[in-house]
Design a protein around this motif. Structure first.
Motif, short mmCIF file in Angstrom:
data_model
loop_
_atom_site.label_atom_id
_atom_site.label_comp_id
_atom_site.label_asym_id
_atom_site.label_seq_id
_atom_site.Cartn_x
_atom_site.Cartn_y
_atom_site.Cartn_z
N GLN A 109 2.16 -9.45 -5.68
CA GLN A 109 3.19 -9.00 -6.61
C GLN A 109 4.08 -7.93 -5.98
O GLN A 109 5.29 -7.98 -6.08
CB GLN A 109 2.52 -8.47 -7.87
CG GLN A 109 3.50 -7.98 -8.91
CD GLN A 109 2.80 -7.42 -10.15
OE1 GLN A 109 1.61 -7.19 -10.15
NE2 GLN A 109 3.57 -7.22 -11.20
N ALA A 110 3.46 -6.96 -5.31
CA ALA A 110 4.23 -5.88 -4.67
C ALA A 110 5.11 -6.41 -3.55
O ALA A 110 6.26 -6.01 -3.41
CB ALA A 110 3.28 -4.82 -4.14
N ARG A 112 6.38 -9.44 -3.23
CA ARG A 112 7.51 -10.16 -3.81
C ARG A 112 8.57 -9.21 -4.34
O ARG A 112 9.77 -9.44 -4.17
CB ARG A 112 7.02 -11.06 -4.95
CG ARG A 112 6.25 -12.27 -4.50
CD ARG A 112 5.73 -13.04 -5.69
NE ARG A 112 4.96 -14.20 -5.28
CZ ARG A 112 4.12 -14.86 -6.08
NH1 ARG A 112 3.97 -14.47 -7.34
NH2 ARG A 112 3.45 -15.89 -5.63
N GLU A 113 8.13 -8.14 -4.98
CA GLU A 113 9.07 -7.20 -5.58
C GLU A 113 9.94 -6.51 -4.54
O GLU A 113 11.12 -6.25 -4.79
CB GLU A 113 8.28 -6.14 -6.36
CG GLU A 113 9.16 -5.16 -7.12
CD GLU A 113 8.36 -4.18 -7.97
OE1 GLU A 113 8.91 -3.10 -8.26
OE2 GLU A 113 7.21 -4.48 -8.31
N TYR A 114 9.39 -6.25 -3.36
CA TYR A 114 10.14 -5.52 -2.33
C TYR A 114 10.65 -6.40 -1.20
O TYR A 114 11.18 -5.89 -0.22
CB TYR A 114 9.27 -4.39 -1.76
CG TYR A 114 9.08 -3.27 -2.75
CD1 TYR A 114 10.04 -2.25 -2.85
CD2 TYR A 114 7.99 -3.23 -3.60
CE1 TYR A 114 9.89 -1.22 -3.76
CE2 TYR A 114 7.84 -2.21 -4.52
CZ TYR A 114 8.79 -1.21 -4.59
OH TYR A 114 8.64 -0.19 -5.51
N GLY A 117 11.60 -11.56 -3.65
CA GLY A 117 10.90 -12.68 -4.27
C GLY A 117 10.10 -13.55 -3.32
O GLY A 117 9.44 -14.50 -3.75
N GLU A 158 4.45 -3.19 0.10
CA GLU A 158 5.78 -2.74 -0.31
C GLU A 158 6.63 -2.32 0.88
O GLU A 158 7.85 -2.46 0.85
CB GLU A 158 5.65 -1.54 -1.27
CG GLU A 158 5.11 -1.89 -2.63
CD GLU A 158 4.85 -0.67 -3.49
OE1 GLU A 158 4.93 0.48 -2.98
OE2 GLU A 158 4.55 -0.85 -4.68
#
Length: 196
Positions: A109-110, A112-114, A117, A158
């Motif tokens: 999740q981290a 993808r966020e940084y 995607g 990240e």
């Protein structure tokens, strides 16, 4: 779990719950403190036939798990008093593995966020988890890379190359995660690794 393409998780101890419940006479014979961060007697360990050791360890002995107070259906959900309990002691690699899977989900999740995607490869997820694990000062065949540190693994994800967040550029990853070295007595044997 000896396949290098999966993450093998051993179990570490957290005996606070024994102090909290008085299990096994912990309270009368205790100084009110507990020892954590050892390898559980319930954990897998050692060197496999393929020369692999556990990749890391995660909390896995004597921690709490949610349960139901409906003991007619969930017969194991009773405390030491025999009465229904909403939480029970639980442990072993049956706990360490889902804790590790949860940390892997947070890493994905981290990342993808940084990273616009984009998902990290499974090998990169494993690398984040093993490179950021904390050394317990125990032999590698017992702890692998060390104790899972989900927060550090997420920060590494990240801040990995191409990140939109350069807040913590000091995160490092090591490749390979494991190397098996053998040699004759007295021989010098070496290998190399990459630190990113």
């Amino acid at each position: 779990s000896t396949d290098p393409n999966v993450i093998s998780a051993g179990a570490s101890t957290d005996f606070q719950s024994y102090e909290q419940t008085g299990y096994a006479g912990a309270r009368p014979f205790s100084n009110g403190k507990w020892v954590s961060g050892n390898i559980s007697a319930l954990s897998s360990g050692g060197i496999s036939q393929r020369g692999q050791v556990p990749d890391l360890v995660a909390p896995g002995e004597a921690d709490w798990a949610l349960c139901s107070t409906n003991t007619a259906i969930f017969t194991e959900c009773a405390g030491y008093s025999g009465k229904p309990s909403p939480i029970v002691l639980f442990g072993g690699t049956s706990e360490a593995s889902p804790v590790t899977a949860g940390a892997a989900a947070l890493v994905i999740q981290a990342f993808r966020e940084y990273h616009h995607g984009v998902s990290p490869s499974p090998a990169l997820v494993k690398q984040f988890l093993t490179s950021t694990a904390g050394d317990l000062g125990l032999p590698a065949p017992e702890q692998g890379s060390g104790l899972l540190n989900a927060d550090a693994a997420v920060k590494a994800a990240e801040n990995y190359r191409g990140s939109t967040n350069a807040a913590q550029p000091d995160q490092v990853l090591v490749t390979p995660q494991q190397s098996t070295l053998t040699g004759a007595p007295g021989a010098h044997v070496g290998t190399s690794l990459t630190v990113t």
